[in-house]
Write a protein that holds these residues in place. Structure first.
Motif, PDB file in Angstrom:
ATOM      1  N   ILE A   1      42.178  41.496  48.279  1.00  0.00           N
ATOM      2  CA  ILE A   1      41.278  40.341  48.250  1.00  0.00           C
ATOM      3  C   ILE A   1      41.278  39.687  49.621  1.00  0.00           C
ATOM      4  O   ILE A   1      42.346  39.361  50.154  1.00  0.00           O
ATOM      5  N   GLU A   2      40.095  39.492  50.191  1.00  0.00           N
ATOM      6  CA  GLU A   2      39.965  38.828  51.487  1.00  0.00           C
ATOM      7  C   GLU A   2      39.544  37.383  51.269  1.00  0.00           C
ATOM      8  O   GLU A   2      38.613  37.109  50.511  1.00  0.00           O
ATOM      9  N   VAL A   3      40.243  36.462  51.953  1.00  0.00           N
ATOM     10  CA  VAL A   3      39.926  35.044  51.884  1.00  0.00           C
ATOM     11  C   VAL A   3      39.968  34.459  53.293  1.00  0.00           C
ATOM     12  O   VAL A   3      40.511  35.064  54.201  1.00  0.00           O
ATOM     13  N   GLU A   4      39.402  33.261  53.426  1.00  0.00           N
ATOM     14  CA  GLU A   4      39.415  32.571  54.711  1.00  0.00           C
ATOM     15  C   GLU A   4      40.631  31.658  54.803  1.00  0.00           C
ATOM     16  O   GLU A   4      41.015  31.014  53.825  1.00  0.00           O
ATOM     17  N   CYS A   5      41.195  31.595  55.972  1.00  0.00           N
ATOM     18  CA  CYS A   5      42.360  30.768  56.236  1.00  0.00           C
ATOM     19  C   CYS A   5      41.992  29.283  56.131  1.00  0.00           C
ATOM     20  O   CYS A   5      40.917  28.867  56.569  1.00  0.00           O
ATOM     21  N   GLY A   6      42.889  28.487  55.549  1.00  0.00           N
ATOM     22  CA  GLY A   6      42.712  27.043  55.500  1.00  0.00           C
ATOM     23  C   GLY A   6      41.852  26.528  54.376  1.00  0.00           C
ATOM     24  O   GLY A   6      41.696  25.322  54.229  1.00  0.00           O
ATOM     25  N   LYS A   7      41.283  27.408  53.566  1.00  0.00           N
ATOM     26  CA  LYS A   7      40.454  26.985  52.438  1.00  0.00           C
ATOM     27  C   LYS A   7      41.179  27.313  51.140  1.00  0.00           C
ATOM     28  O   LYS A   7      41.793  28.371  51.014  1.00  0.00           O
ATOM     29  N   PRO A   8      41.103  26.413  50.140  1.00  0.00           N
ATOM     30  CA  PRO A   8      41.782  26.674  48.872  1.00  0.00           C
ATOM     31  C   PRO A   8      41.230  27.914  48.165  1.00  0.00           C
ATOM     32  O   PRO A   8      40.045  28.228  48.270  1.00  0.00           O
ATOM     33  N   VAL A   9      42.131  28.610  47.473  1.00  0.00           N
ATOM     34  CA  VAL A   9      41.793  29.854  46.786  1.00  0.00           C
ATOM     35  C   VAL A   9      42.146  29.705  45.305  1.00  0.00           C
ATOM     36  O   VAL A   9      43.228  29.211  44.971  1.00  0.00           O
ATOM     37  N   GLN A  10      41.237  30.135  44.445  1.00  0.00           N
ATOM     38  CA  GLN A  10      41.511  30.202  43.008  1.00  0.00           C
ATOM     39  C   GLN A  10      41.360  31.649  42.570  1.00  0.00           C
ATOM     40  O   GLN A  10      40.289  32.236  42.721  1.00  0.00           O
ATOM     41  N   LEU A  11      42.441  32.211  42.056  1.00  0.00           N
ATOM     42  CA  LEU A  11      42.440  33.579  41.543  1.00  0.00           C
ATOM     43  C   LEU A  11      42.514  33.508  40.030  1.00  0.00           C
ATOM     44  O   LEU A  11      43.439  32.906  39.473  1.00  0.00           O
ATOM     45  N   HIS A  12      41.534  34.110  39.375  1.00  0.00           N
ATOM     46  CA  HIS A  12      41.449  34.100  37.916  1.00  0.00           C
ATOM     47  C   HIS A  12      41.930  35.460  37.402  1.00  0.00           C
ATOM     48  O   HIS A  12      41.184  36.441  37.456  1.00  0.00           O
ATOM     49  N   PHE A  13      43.173  35.526  36.923  1.00  0.00           N
ATOM     50  CA  PHE A  13      43.760  36.763  36.423  1.00  0.00           C
ATOM     51  C   PHE A  13      43.478  36.882  34.934  1.00  0.00           C
ATOM     52  O   PHE A  13      43.937  36.050  34.139  1.00  0.00           O
ATOM     53  N   TYR A  14      42.730  37.924  34.541  1.00  0.00           N
ATOM     54  CA  TYR A  14      42.513  38.207  33.116  1.00  0.00           C
ATOM     55  C   TYR A  14      43.367  39.419  32.763  1.00  0.00           C
ATOM     56  O   TYR A  14      43.128  40.520  33.258  1.00  0.00           O
ATOM     57  N   ARG A  15      44.353  39.219  31.913  1.00  0.00           N
ATOM     58  CA  ARG A  15      45.259  40.308  31.509  1.00  0.00           C
ATOM     59  C   ARG A  15      44.690  40.999  30.285  1.00  0.00           C
ATOM     60  O   ARG A  15      44.723  40.472  29.172  1.00  0.00           O
ATOM     61  N   ASP A  16      44.192  42.202  30.478  1.00  0.00           N
ATOM     62  CA  ASP A  16      43.491  42.970  29.447  1.00  0.00           C
ATOM     63  C   ASP A  16      44.409  44.021  28.817  1.00  0.00           C
ATOM     64  O   ASP A  16      43.996  45.153  28.584  1.00  0.00           O
ATOM     65  N   GLU A  17      45.674  43.654  28.572  1.00  0.00           N
ATOM     66  CA  GLU A  17      46.639  44.577  27.981  1.00  0.00           C
ATOM     67  C   GLU A  17      47.872  43.809  27.527  1.00  0.00           C
ATOM     68  O   GLU A  17      48.020  42.628  27.823  1.00  0.00           O
ATOM     69  N   GLU A  18      48.753  44.522  26.832  1.00  0.00           N
ATOM     70  CA  GLU A  18      50.010  43.921  26.382  1.00  0.00           C
ATOM     71  C   GLU A  18      51.227  44.584  27.036  1.00  0.00           C
ATOM     72  O   GLU A  18      52.352  44.323  26.648  1.00  0.00           O
ATOM     73  N   ASN A  19      51.014  45.423  28.029  1.00  0.00           N
ATOM     74  CA  ASN A  19      52.097  46.096  28.731  1.00  0.00           C
ATOM     75  C   ASN A  19      53.058  45.056  29.307  1.00  0.00           C
ATOM     76  O   ASN A  19      52.645  44.118  29.986  1.00  0.00           O
ATOM     77  N   SER A  20      54.361  45.228  29.067  1.00  0.00           N
ATOM     78  CA  SER A  20      55.343  44.232  29.507  1.00  0.00           C
ATOM     79  C   SER A  20      55.419  44.098  31.029  1.00  0.00           C
ATOM     80  O   SER A  20      55.806  43.050  31.535  1.00  0.00           O
ATOM     81  N   CYS A  21      55.051  45.137  31.750  1.00  0.00           N
ATOM     82  CA  CYS A  21      55.107  45.084  33.217  1.00  0.00           C
ATOM     83  C   CYS A  21      54.152  44.029  33.785  1.00  0.00           C
ATOM     84  O   CYS A  21      54.430  43.436  34.812  1.00  0.00           O
ATOM     85  N   SER A  22      53.045  43.793  33.121  1.00  0.00           N
ATOM     86  CA  SER A  22      52.034  42.879  33.659  1.00  0.00           C
ATOM     87  C   SER A  22      52.147  41.463  33.103  1.00  0.00           C
ATOM     88  O   SER A  22      51.208  40.685  33.197  1.00  0.00           O
ATOM     89  N   GLU A  23      53.306  41.099  32.570  1.00  0.00           N
ATOM     90  CA  GLU A  23      53.481  39.777  31.961  1.00  0.00           C
ATOM     91  C   GLU A  23      53.451  38.629  32.957  1.00  0.00           C
ATOM     92  O   GLU A  23      53.245  37.486  32.581  1.00  0.00           O
ATOM     93  N   GLU A  24      53.694  38.916  34.227  1.00  0.00           N
ATOM     94  CA  GLU A  24      53.662  37.851  35.219  1.00  0.00           C
ATOM     95  C   GLU A  24      53.178  38.386  36.556  1.00  0.00           C
ATOM     96  O   GLU A  24      53.171  39.591  36.796  1.00  0.00           O
TER      97      GLU A  24
END
Length: 125
Positions: free
Chosen positions: A56-79
Motif C-alpha cells: 500500500i502506497e501512502v503520502e507522508c504526513g497525512k493520516p491513513v485509515q486501513l479498513h481490514f476485512y477478515r474473510d476467514e476464521e484461520n487463527s493466523c489472521s486473528e490480529e
C-alpha cells in the motif's frame, strides 16, 4: 540413480524454485491510498490467506485509515501488527476493523499477522 529417483529429485528442485520465486521475486499488487475530502488516505484490505492488497502506497504526513476485512476464521489472521507504529489490532472474523496511522517518515514499513506468516508493506512516499 534410477529413473524414479531422478524424477522425484527434479520435481523437488522445481517446487523449491517455485517457492523461492513466489515469495521473493513475484510482482505484488501495489495500491495507492485514496484521499477523502478531509485529507484522510483510505484503503480497504481483504484478509484471507494473506493481505489483498499487500503493498500500500501512502503520502507522508497525512493520516491513513486501513479498513481490514477478515474473510476467514484461520487463527493466523486473528490480529495485525504494525511494529514500527506500535500498533496491534484484533481482527474479528467476517468484520471490518479500522487501523489509523500517521506516517511521519518516508520509508517502507512492514505489517504482519501475529505469527509473522502473513505479510504486507506500507510504502510511505
Amino acid at each position: 540413480m534410477d529413473a524414479p529417483e531422478i524424477i522425484v529429485t527434479l520435481a523437488g528442485l522445481a517446487l523449491a524454485a517455485f517457492v523461492v520465486w513466489y515469495f521473493f521475486f513475484s510482482t505484488r499488487q501495489v495500491v495507492s491510498a485514496v484521499s477523502s475530502s478531509g485529507g484522510v488516505q483510505e484503503v480497504a484490505i481483504n484478509v484471507k490467506g494473506g493481505y489483498t492488497p499487500d503493498v500500500i502506497e501512502v503520502e507522508c504526513g497525512k493520516p491513513v485509515q486501513l479498513h481490514f476485512y477478515r474473510d476467514e476464521e484461520n487463527s493466523c489472521s486473528e490480529e495485525v501488527l504494525f511494529p514500527d507504529f506500535s500498533v496491534r489490532r484484533e481482527l474479528p472474523a467476517f468484520k471490518t476493523t479500522l487501523v489509523e496511522l500517521l506516517p511521519e517518515k518516508v520509508g517502507t514499513y512492514a505489517f504482519t499477522c501475529g505469527m509473522g506468516m502473513l505479510r504486507g508493506s506500507l510504502v510511505v512516499k
